[in-house]
Design a protein around this motif. Structure first.
Motif, short mmCIF file in Angstrom:
data_model
loop_
_atom_site.label_atom_id
_atom_site.label_comp_id
_atom_site.label_asym_id
_atom_site.label_seq_id
_atom_site.Cartn_x
_atom_site.Cartn_y
_atom_site.Cartn_z
N THR A 153 112.50 13.71 100.05
CA THR A 153 114.13 13.34 100.46
C THR A 153 114.99 15.56 100.42
O THR A 153 116.02 15.27 100.18
N HIS A 154 113.79 16.21 99.95
CA HIS A 154 114.35 17.67 99.54
C HIS A 154 114.08 18.14 100.74
O HIS A 154 113.84 19.78 100.15
N ASN A 155 113.55 18.27 101.85
CA ASN A 155 112.69 19.22 103.10
C ASN A 155 113.20 20.58 103.19
O ASN A 155 113.52 21.38 103.75
N ASP A 156 115.19 20.81 102.71
CA ASP A 156 115.85 21.73 103.47
C ASP A 156 114.90 22.76 102.36
O ASP A 156 116.15 23.46 102.56
N TYR A 157 115.59 22.33 101.57
CA TYR A 157 115.05 22.83 99.90
C TYR A 157 113.16 22.55 99.93
O TYR A 157 113.11 22.73 98.68
N PRO A 158 112.61 24.14 100.82
CA PRO A 158 110.97 23.13 100.69
C PRO A 158 110.85 24.34 99.01
O PRO A 158 109.51 24.05 98.09
N GLU A 159 111.26 25.36 98.40
CA GLU A 159 110.44 25.70 97.64
C GLU A 159 111.04 25.54 96.27
O GLU A 159 110.81 25.89 94.74
N LEU A 160 112.35 23.92 96.22
CA LEU A 160 112.04 23.90 94.76
C LEU A 160 110.76 23.27 93.64
O LEU A 160 110.57 23.27 93.01
N PHE A 161 109.28 22.60 94.86
CA PHE A 161 108.89 22.33 93.42
C PHE A 161 108.20 23.08 93.57
O PHE A 161 107.66 23.44 92.06
N GLY A 162 107.74 24.58 93.99
CA GLY A 162 107.10 25.79 93.04
C GLY A 162 107.91 26.52 92.58
O GLY A 162 107.36 26.63 90.83
N LYS A 163 110.05 26.13 92.45
CA LYS A 163 110.65 27.02 91.38
C LYS A 163 110.23 26.05 89.97
O LYS A 163 110.42 26.05 88.77
N ILE A 164 110.17 24.54 90.34
CA ILE A 164 110.48 23.73 89.02
C ILE A 164 108.58 23.94 89.00
O ILE A 164 108.40 24.09 87.26
N LEU A 165 107.14 23.93 89.23
CA LEU A 165 105.78 23.89 88.63
C LEU A 165 105.59 25.23 88.30
O LEU A 165 105.11 25.37 86.86
N ASP A 166 106.96 26.87 88.13
CA ASP A 166 106.44 27.28 87.63
C ASP A 166 107.51 27.69 86.47
O ASP A 166 107.33 27.93 85.61
N ALA A 167 108.94 26.82 85.78
CA ALA A 167 109.74 26.43 84.85
C ALA A 167 108.35 26.34 84.46
O ALA A 167 108.39 25.88 82.49
N TYR A 168 108.03 24.80 84.64
CA TYR A 168 106.89 24.21 83.75
C TYR A 168 105.36 24.41 83.25
O TYR A 168 105.23 24.45 82.35
N LYS A 169 104.66 25.47 84.30
CA LYS A 169 104.04 26.46 83.14
C LYS A 169 104.76 27.38 82.62
O LYS A 169 104.12 28.00 81.07
N ALA A 170 105.94 27.78 82.77
CA ALA A 170 106.41 29.22 81.68
C ALA A 170 106.64 28.46 80.35
O ALA A 170 106.78 29.11 78.93
N PHE A 171 107.14 26.84 80.26
CA PHE A 171 107.65 26.25 79.08
C PHE A 171 106.17 25.42 78.52
O PHE A 171 106.73 25.28 77.39
N SER A 172 105.03 25.25 78.85
CA SER A 172 103.42 25.64 78.37
C SER A 172 103.19 25.94 76.99
O SER A 172 103.59 26.90 76.65
N LYS A 173 102.62 25.37 76.19
CA LYS A 173 102.22 25.32 74.59
C LYS A 173 100.78 24.94 74.90
O LYS A 173 100.33 25.75 74.02
N SER A 174 100.25 24.62 75.58
CA SER A 174 98.54 23.94 75.86
C SER A 174 98.42 22.78 76.71
O SER A 174 99.14 22.77 78.12
N ASN A 175 96.79 23.79 77.40
CA ASN A 175 95.87 23.27 78.09
C ASN A 175 96.88 22.75 79.51
O ASN A 175 96.42 22.04 80.58
N ILE A 176 97.68 24.03 79.98
CA ILE A 176 98.31 23.76 80.78
C ILE A 176 97.56 24.14 82.56
O ILE A 176 97.67 23.65 83.39
N LYS A 177 96.10 25.14 81.75
CA LYS A 177 95.02 25.13 83.08
C LYS A 177 94.73 23.94 83.57
O LYS A 177 94.67 23.76 84.80
N GLU A 178 94.27 23.10 82.26
CA GLU A 178 93.82 21.40 82.51
C GLU A 178 94.36 20.87 83.66
O GLU A 178 94.08 19.93 84.29
N ILE A 179 96.06 20.53 83.39
CA ILE A 179 96.60 20.07 83.48
C ILE A 179 96.79 20.13 85.09
O ILE A 179 97.51 19.59 86.42
N ILE A 180 97.03 21.88 85.49
CA ILE A 180 97.50 21.82 87.07
C ILE A 180 96.47 21.56 87.67
O ILE A 180 96.33 21.97 88.92
N SER A 181 94.90 21.79 86.95
CA SER A 181 93.86 21.64 88.26
C SER A 181 93.67 20.47 88.50
O SER A 181 93.30 20.00 89.85
#
Length: 241
Positions: free
Chosen positions: A197-225
């Motif tokens: 849907t948003h191929n004009d903004y290829p960085e979007l998911f990476g920025k979302i994932l960065d915020a997802y990781k930063a907000f993490s309280k637990s088991n983030i490595k397992e989820i990302i893996s």
């Protein structure tokens, strides 16, 4: 009960109506009967899905994730009555309009896009911290609405992100699971939706994932893996066909 029922949208699983219910702007989600299923089975499946969707909305409130307020669940009519945000815009349309403004020379709104990406990442992480799997994470199922006591005009709706908050909608495919597999799949669904849907903004998911990781309280490595595992499986299926 409901005044001036008007159809808003029809999809593969349900119709959406808008009306006034108890004096409030209301959205009604009505699930179709599936004639290819036995009537008793169809009733049972539909009831369970309605219950699941309503439960997810209520559970989101506890998790601090904004969703439409639930007004009524009507199993006989296969309907959920919930809050209708008259002033709102999907994140999908928000991003498209931001790019249109940039292309037309009306300013660089990269900061607004980054803020929205941050909001998405934090919100999805809240869902996962509370073992809520959305099941259909797309920018069409995320709304931006004015914060309380903020009255915005049509133009500022697209620009002043500080006046807006994110609302998650459409929990028809939601589930409750603590497994890293389901959370990884949820993230993969979001990534695929953004790519298409948003191929004009290829960085979007990476920025979302960065915020997802930063907000993490637990088991983030397992989820990302697990997400990376799911992504690898998806790419392999695509290559093999």
């Amino acid at each position: 009960m409901c005044e001036e029922l008007k159809i808003l949208k029809q999809g593969a699983e349900a119709r959406l109506f808008i009306c006034q219910y108890l004096g409030q702007p209301t959205l009604i989600k009505e699930r179709f009967k599936k004639n290819y299923r036995h009537p008793d089975l169809d009733t049972s499946i539909t009831k369970e899905r309605i219950k699941n969707e309503a439960r997810a909305i209520v559970r989101c409130k506890t998790a601090g994730v904004k969703t439409p307020t639930l007004y009524l669940v009507d199993f006989e009519r296969r309907r959920i009555y919930m809050q209708h945000f008259v002033q709102s815009v999907t994140i999908k349309d928000f991003i498209i309009n931001i790019f249109n403004k940039v292309e037309n020379g009306s300013g660089d709104n990269a900061n607004s896009l980054d803020e929205v990406a941050k909001m998405i990442g934090q919100t999805v992480r809240k869902l996962h911290e509370n073992n809520i799997i959305h099941g259909d994470l797309t920018t069409s199922n995320m709304l931006l609405v004015p914060k309380l006591s903020v009255n915005i005009d049509q133009d500022s709706k697209w620009l002043n992100v500080e006046n807006l908050e994110l609302v998650m909608i459409d929990f028809g495919l939601s589930s409750f699971d603590s497994s890293t597999e389901d959370k990884g799949v949820d993230l993969y669904v979001l990534e695929r939706a953004l790519i298409s849907t948003h191929n004009d903004y290829p960085e979007l998911f990476g920025k979302i994932l960065d915020a997802y990781k930063a907000f993490s309280k637990s088991n983030i490595k397992e989820i990302i893996s697990k997400f990376e595992e799911v992504r690898a499986r998806g790419r392999k299926r695509t290559m093999v066909g």
